[in-house]
Design a protein around this motif. Sequence first.
Motif, PDB file in Angstrom:
ATOM      1  N   ARG A   1       0.851  -1.197   0.000  1.00 57.52           N
ATOM      2  CA  ARG A   1       0.000   0.000   0.000  1.00 57.52           C
ATOM      3  C   ARG A   1       0.878   1.235   0.000  1.00 57.52           C
ATOM      4  O   ARG A   1       1.920   1.270   0.643  1.00 57.52           O
ATOM      5  CB  ARG A   1      -0.886  -0.003   1.248  1.00 57.52           C
ATOM      6  N   VAL A   2       0.438   2.232  -0.730  1.00 54.12           N
ATOM      7  CA  VAL A   2       1.172   3.493  -0.789  1.00 54.12           C
ATOM      8  C   VAL A   2       0.349   4.556  -0.077  1.00 54.12           C
ATOM      9  O   VAL A   2      -0.819   4.756  -0.406  1.00 54.12           O
ATOM     10  CB  VAL A   2       1.397   3.941  -2.252  1.00 54.12           C
TER      11      VAL A   2
ATOM     12  N   GLY B   1       2.610   2.960 -11.736  1.00 56.38           N
ATOM     13  CA  GLY B   1       2.356   4.223 -11.046  1.00 56.38           C
ATOM     14  C   GLY B   1       3.190   5.386 -11.544  1.00 56.38           C
ATOM     15  O   GLY B   1       3.219   6.432 -10.908  1.00 56.38           O
ATOM     16  N   ARG B   2       3.893   5.204 -12.638  1.00 55.59           N
ATOM     17  CA  ARG B   2       4.679   6.301 -13.191  1.00 55.59           C
ATOM     18  C   ARG B   2       4.120   6.671 -14.557  1.00 55.59           C
ATOM     19  O   ARG B   2       4.107   5.849 -15.470  1.00 55.59           O
ATOM     20  CB  ARG B   2       6.149   5.889 -13.407  1.00 55.59           C
TER      21      ARG B   2
ATOM     22  N   VAL C   1       1.367   8.306  -9.883  1.00 57.54           N
ATOM     23  CA  VAL C   1      -0.083   8.106  -9.950  1.00 57.54           C
ATOM     24  C   VAL C   1      -0.487   7.066  -8.905  1.00 57.54           C
ATOM     25  O   VAL C   1       0.015   5.947  -8.919  1.00 57.54           O
ATOM     26  CB  VAL C   1      -0.494   7.618 -11.362  1.00 57.54           C
ATOM     27  N   THR C   2      -1.356   7.466  -7.980  1.00 61.11           N
ATOM     28  CA  THR C   2      -1.845   6.508  -6.993  1.00 61.11           C
ATOM     29  C   THR C   2      -3.367   6.613  -6.891  1.00 61.11           C
ATOM     30  O   THR C   2      -3.935   7.691  -7.039  1.00 61.11           O
ATOM     31  CB  THR C   2      -1.251   6.764  -5.595  1.00 61.11           C
TER      32      THR C   2
ATOM     33  N   SER D   1      -9.401   6.098  -4.721  1.00 59.45           N
ATOM     34  CA  SER D   1     -10.560   5.209  -4.573  1.00 59.45           C
ATOM     35  C   SER D   1     -10.710   4.463  -5.891  1.00 59.45           C
ATOM     36  O   SER D   1      -9.824   4.550  -6.756  1.00 59.45           O
ATOM     37  CB  SER D   1     -11.818   6.037  -4.265  1.00 59.45           C
ATOM     38  N   ALA D   2     -11.830   3.768  -6.047  1.00 57.64           N
ATOM     39  CA  ALA D   2     -12.001   2.963  -7.261  1.00 57.64           C
ATOM     40  C   ALA D   2     -11.997   3.814  -8.526  1.00 57.64           C
ATOM     41  O   ALA D   2     -11.584   3.357  -9.587  1.00 57.64           O
ATOM     42  CB  ALA D   2     -13.298   2.180  -7.165  1.00 57.64           C
ATOM     43  N   ASP D   3     -12.449   5.054  -8.430  1.00 56.18           N
ATOM     44  CA  ASP D   3     -12.545   5.874  -9.638  1.00 56.18           C
ATOM     45  C   ASP D   3     -11.886   7.246  -9.501  1.00 56.18           C
ATOM     46  O   ASP D   3     -12.109   8.124 -10.314  1.00 56.18           O
ATOM     47  CB  ASP D   3     -14.019   6.037 -10.055  1.00 56.18           C
ATOM     48  N   SER D   4     -11.094   7.452  -8.477  1.00 52.16           N
ATOM     49  CA  SER D   4     -10.360   8.715  -8.387  1.00 52.16           C
ATOM     50  C   SER D   4      -8.885   8.445  -8.129  1.00 52.16           C
ATOM     51  O   SER D   4      -8.529   7.469  -7.459  1.00 52.16           O
ATOM     52  CB  SER D   4     -10.946   9.616  -7.298  1.00 52.16           C
ATOM     53  N   VAL D   5      -8.070   9.325  -8.673  1.00 59.26           N
ATOM     54  CA  VAL D   5      -6.629   9.087  -8.713  1.00 59.26           C
ATOM     55  C   VAL D   5      -5.892  10.374  -8.354  1.00 59.26           C
ATOM     56  O   VAL D   5      -6.312  11.464  -8.742  1.00 59.26           O
ATOM     57  CB  VAL D   5      -6.238   8.624 -10.144  1.00 59.26           C
TER      58      VAL D   5
END
Lengths: 162, 267
Positions: B121-122, B210-211, B247-248, B251-255
């Motif tokens: 987990r980040v 995540g990059r 990029v992390t 939630s399921a639909d927000s970044v």
Amino acid sequence: MTIRLATYEDIPAIMPVIDAAREMMHGSGNVNQWINGYPSEQVIQADIAYDGGFVVTDDGRIVAYFAFLPAPEPTYEKIYDGAWLNDEPYYVIHRLASWPDVHGIWDCVLKWAFERTHTLRVDTHRDNRIMQHNILKHGFTYCGIIYLLSGDERLAYQKTII
Amino acid sequence: MKKFIPHILGALFVLIIIGAWMLIAHLVKKPNDTQVPFVVAHNYFVRNDAIEPIPAKIVSLDEFEQYFGMAAFMGKNGQPTPIDFEKQFAIAVVLPETNHSTKLHAKSLTDNGPKLIFTYRVDVAPKENTWTQVPMLLIFVDRQYERNSVELQSNVVTDISGTWQVRAFDNIMLTEDSVSFPTISLLENGVITASAGCNGMGGNYQYANGRLIIMDGMCQTEVWCENEQMMRNERLLAQTLHDTLAVTALSADSVLVQGTHTMIIVR
């Protein structure tokens, strides 16, 4: 012991202190720090030019030298294997050197420094066991690894007082 | 001797039954049920001359030392976690340099038959620091669990393609009062387009682990638009969409996208 701003006139008395500290450092097994003539007279001149060079005197004799410089320290802008404790304004202490027969310099310098800042960041070489011991003894926290401009890595520490 | 034969045959029969049972148990066992023990390693750092990409699985000391150095210091917990590459191998997660305090937490390591799945987990602090760090996580695993490949799973977004709306810059939520939300489209062919409603910008990107890497910068039109909010959004969008971004998933639909500025984007 008293601490005052170093002047260019102090340099002839500062350099032998630096040389003696370097010799002691290398003699204690820390042979990879302060090599190739570092810190040179030019480095000390630069500290003085920034009003960041200080001498510790005892009965008028210069017994120690250190640089006390405000943030930002460029080499502290990127840290590996960890993080700084906070983002408070900080000072750094570099190039602490004293005659081998003089003791209590680090205590004296830290007390003086924390009268001027709440946060200090310092770094030292992994082989400099004496300095690491002194840093930890005074409540600094190991924060990670920083790289010098030369590419050498150093252990980085921070202490913040409330 | 003859009187022992029935006993020997009986014992053989029992052994065959036990062997068959073990074989069946092995075959029917779900491979992804196997949790693999690991040790989280401390006091290592990513060398600043490490050539990226840093592999997830590292099996030799020579290879390990290309990427990591030992951060040994005096005092409590000052020694790096020891590793013996004769008996262990390493799994590494290294995220892009960031000015947000970032912590990585090891969650689990699962044997999935042909591969190991390492879940972590980040946690990213929203506040920007004046300094940057290189978040990393290292675990050491016994050789008996070595598989051909290691898959990394985390709250890092695995698939970023699609169209996204920007809902916040630098933790300030945008409103749709006078202008629409800026949009970013990441096409599967590696093309990225973006707009805050006035000018259009475009370029090429690569994405992995995540990059988000914007290749060679973005080109954009330079029409002046009257709406100040739109121009501000556009400026922030252009400043953010360059170089490498972290990029992390929030939630399921927000970044959360972190670069020069931070953006919260939603699908």
